[in-house]
Design a protein around this motif. Structure first.
Motif, short mmCIF file in Angstrom:
data_model
loop_
_atom_site.label_atom_id
_atom_site.label_comp_id
_atom_site.label_asym_id
_atom_site.label_seq_id
_atom_site.Cartn_x
_atom_site.Cartn_y
_atom_site.Cartn_z
N ARG A 125 0.80 -1.22 0.00
CA ARG A 125 0.00 0.00 0.00
C ARG A 125 0.84 1.28 0.00
O ARG A 125 0.29 2.37 0.05
N GLY A 126 2.15 1.16 -0.01
CA GLY A 126 3.00 2.34 0.03
C GLY A 126 3.03 2.93 1.43
O GLY A 126 2.68 2.27 2.40
N HIS A 127 3.43 4.20 1.56
CA HIS A 127 3.55 4.84 2.87
C HIS A 127 2.46 5.87 3.08
O HIS A 127 2.23 6.71 2.23
N LYS A 128 1.85 5.84 4.22
CA LYS A 128 0.86 6.84 4.70
C LYS A 128 -0.19 7.22 3.64
O LYS A 128 -0.30 6.59 2.60
N GLY A 129 -0.96 8.20 3.93
CA GLY A 129 -1.96 8.71 2.99
C GLY A 129 -3.28 7.95 3.04
O GLY A 129 -3.40 6.89 3.63
N GLN A 130 -4.27 8.55 2.42
CA GLN A 130 -5.64 8.02 2.47
C GLN A 130 -5.75 6.61 1.90
O GLN A 130 -6.43 5.76 2.43
N LYS A 131 -5.03 6.34 0.80
CA LYS A 131 -5.13 5.03 0.16
C LYS A 131 -4.51 3.90 0.99
O LYS A 131 -4.79 2.74 0.74
N SER A 132 -3.64 4.26 1.92
CA SER A 132 -2.96 3.22 2.71
C SER A 132 -3.82 2.76 3.89
O SER A 132 -3.53 1.75 4.50
N ARG A 133 -4.85 3.50 4.23
CA ARG A 133 -5.60 3.23 5.46
C ARG A 133 -6.86 2.38 5.18
O ARG A 133 -7.45 2.47 4.12
N ALA A 134 -7.22 1.63 6.21
CA ALA A 134 -8.42 0.78 6.08
C ALA A 134 -9.65 1.66 5.98
O ALA A 134 -9.82 2.61 6.76
N GLY A 146 -10.28 3.89 3.96
CA GLY A 146 -9.99 5.23 3.48
C GLY A 146 -9.88 5.28 1.98
O GLY A 146 -8.85 4.90 1.43
N TYR A 147 -10.91 5.69 1.32
CA TYR A 147 -10.85 5.90 -0.12
C TYR A 147 -12.00 6.80 -0.51
O TYR A 147 -13.00 6.90 0.21
N HIS A 148 -11.88 7.48 -1.64
CA HIS A 148 -12.92 8.43 -2.06
C HIS A 148 -13.98 7.74 -2.91
O HIS A 148 -13.76 6.66 -3.42
N LYS A 149 -15.10 8.42 -3.06
CA LYS A 149 -16.17 7.84 -3.88
C LYS A 149 -15.86 7.98 -5.37
O LYS A 149 -15.01 8.79 -5.75
N VAL A 150 -16.56 7.23 -6.18
CA VAL A 150 -16.36 7.26 -7.63
C VAL A 150 -16.69 8.67 -8.14
O VAL A 150 -17.72 9.24 -7.78
N GLY A 151 -15.81 9.22 -8.95
CA GLY A 151 -16.04 10.55 -9.52
C GLY A 151 -15.51 11.67 -8.65
O GLY A 151 -15.61 12.83 -9.02
N PHE A 152 -14.93 11.36 -7.47
CA PHE A 152 -14.39 12.40 -6.59
C PHE A 152 -13.13 12.96 -7.20
O PHE A 152 -12.25 12.23 -7.65
N GLU A 153 -13.03 14.30 -7.25
CA GLU A 153 -11.90 14.94 -7.89
C GLU A 153 -11.13 15.82 -6.91
O GLU A 153 -10.72 16.93 -7.25
N GLY A 154 -11.00 15.35 -5.67
CA GLY A 154 -10.21 16.07 -4.68
C GLY A 154 -10.85 17.37 -4.23
O GLY A 154 -10.15 18.30 -3.83
N GLY A 155 -12.15 17.47 -4.28
CA GLY A 155 -12.84 18.67 -3.83
C GLY A 155 -13.23 19.59 -4.98
O GLY A 155 -14.07 20.46 -4.81
N GLN A 156 -12.60 19.40 -6.15
CA GLN A 156 -13.02 20.16 -7.33
C GLN A 156 -14.43 19.71 -7.70
O GLN A 156 -14.80 18.57 -7.47
N MET A 157 -15.20 20.61 -8.27
CA MET A 157 -16.57 20.27 -8.66
C MET A 157 -16.53 19.11 -9.66
O MET A 157 -15.93 19.23 -10.72
N PRO A 158 -17.14 17.98 -9.33
CA PRO A 158 -17.04 16.79 -10.20
C PRO A 158 -17.67 17.01 -11.58
O PRO A 158 -18.57 17.84 -11.73
N LEU A 159 -17.19 16.23 -12.54
CA LEU A 159 -17.64 16.37 -13.92
C LEU A 159 -19.15 16.24 -14.05
O LEU A 159 -19.79 17.02 -14.77
N GLN A 160 -19.74 15.26 -13.35
CA GLN A 160 -21.18 15.05 -13.48
C GLN A 160 -21.99 16.22 -12.93
O GLN A 160 -23.17 16.35 -13.23
N ARG A 161 -21.36 17.09 -12.13
CA ARG A 161 -22.06 18.28 -11.64
C ARG A 161 -21.71 19.51 -12.44
O ARG A 161 -22.45 20.50 -12.42
N ARG A 162 -20.57 19.48 -13.16
CA ARG A 162 -20.18 20.62 -14.00
C ARG A 162 -20.99 20.67 -15.29
O ARG A 162 -21.23 21.74 -15.84
N LEU A 163 -21.40 19.50 -15.77
CA LEU A 163 -22.13 19.45 -17.05
C LEU A 163 -23.61 19.78 -16.83
O LEU A 163 -24.17 19.43 -15.78
N PRO A 164 -24.25 20.42 -17.81
CA PRO A 164 -25.67 20.76 -17.65
C PRO A 164 -26.57 19.53 -17.74
O PRO A 164 -26.23 18.55 -18.40
#
Length: 150
Positions: A33-42, A44-62
């Motif tokens: 799992r490498g060292h530290k960070g969200q991906k290394s923890r039990a 700990g992972y983001h939802k599908v389409g999560f872009e690090g807090g940037q407005m996701p594509l499915q919400r940017r499109l009309p």
């Protein structure tokens, strides 16, 4: 051959990877799992389409349009299909029995595709303006269903 002697083909079964079981396994310590960070923890992972807090594509499109769930109840038949059917009187049941429309269909409309030389009497079935003219020109008639046209 005995039932207790049956085995899978050689090489078809592979042992699953056992991570975190010591240095010698090659997947000890951080278990791949490498060292530290969200991906290394039990857990700990983001939802599908999560872009690090940037407005996701499915919400940017009309938002645009929709597909009606009632369309599955509508069916259409061509003049060509009526010609092949060869019946003098046509209603919903005769079309369903001939397999020209699905059993689930509630509203049927005849469209002007192909030619009709046979005099056909339609009962409880709609027709487009062009199809109606073609049916009447061939000596047939259209008795539309009572209610809203589809």
């Amino acid at each position: 051959m005995e039932l207790n002697g049956i085995k899978p083909a050689a090489g078809s079964k592979k042992n699953r990877r056992r991570v975190g079981r010591g240095i010698g396994s090659g997947l000890g310590k951080t278990a791949g799992r490498g060292h530290k960070g969200q991906k290394s923890r039990a857990g700990g992972y983001h939802k599908v389409g999560f872009e690090g807090g940037q407005m996701p594509l499915q919400r940017r499109l009309p938002k645009r349009g929709f597909k009606s769930h009632l369309l599955k109840y509508n069916a259409q038949v061509t003049l060509e299909a009526l010609e092949k059917l060869g019946a003098a009187e046509v209603d919903m049941m005769s079309l369903k029995q001939a397999g020209l429309i699905p059993e689930i269909a509630k509203v049927v409309k005849v469209i002007k595709t192909g030619e009709l030389k046979l005099a056909v009497k339609l009962t409880g079935i709609y027709a487009t303006a062009g199809a109606k003219a073609a049916i009447e020109a061939a000596g047939g008639s259209v008795e539309a269903a009572v209610g809203k046209q589809a």
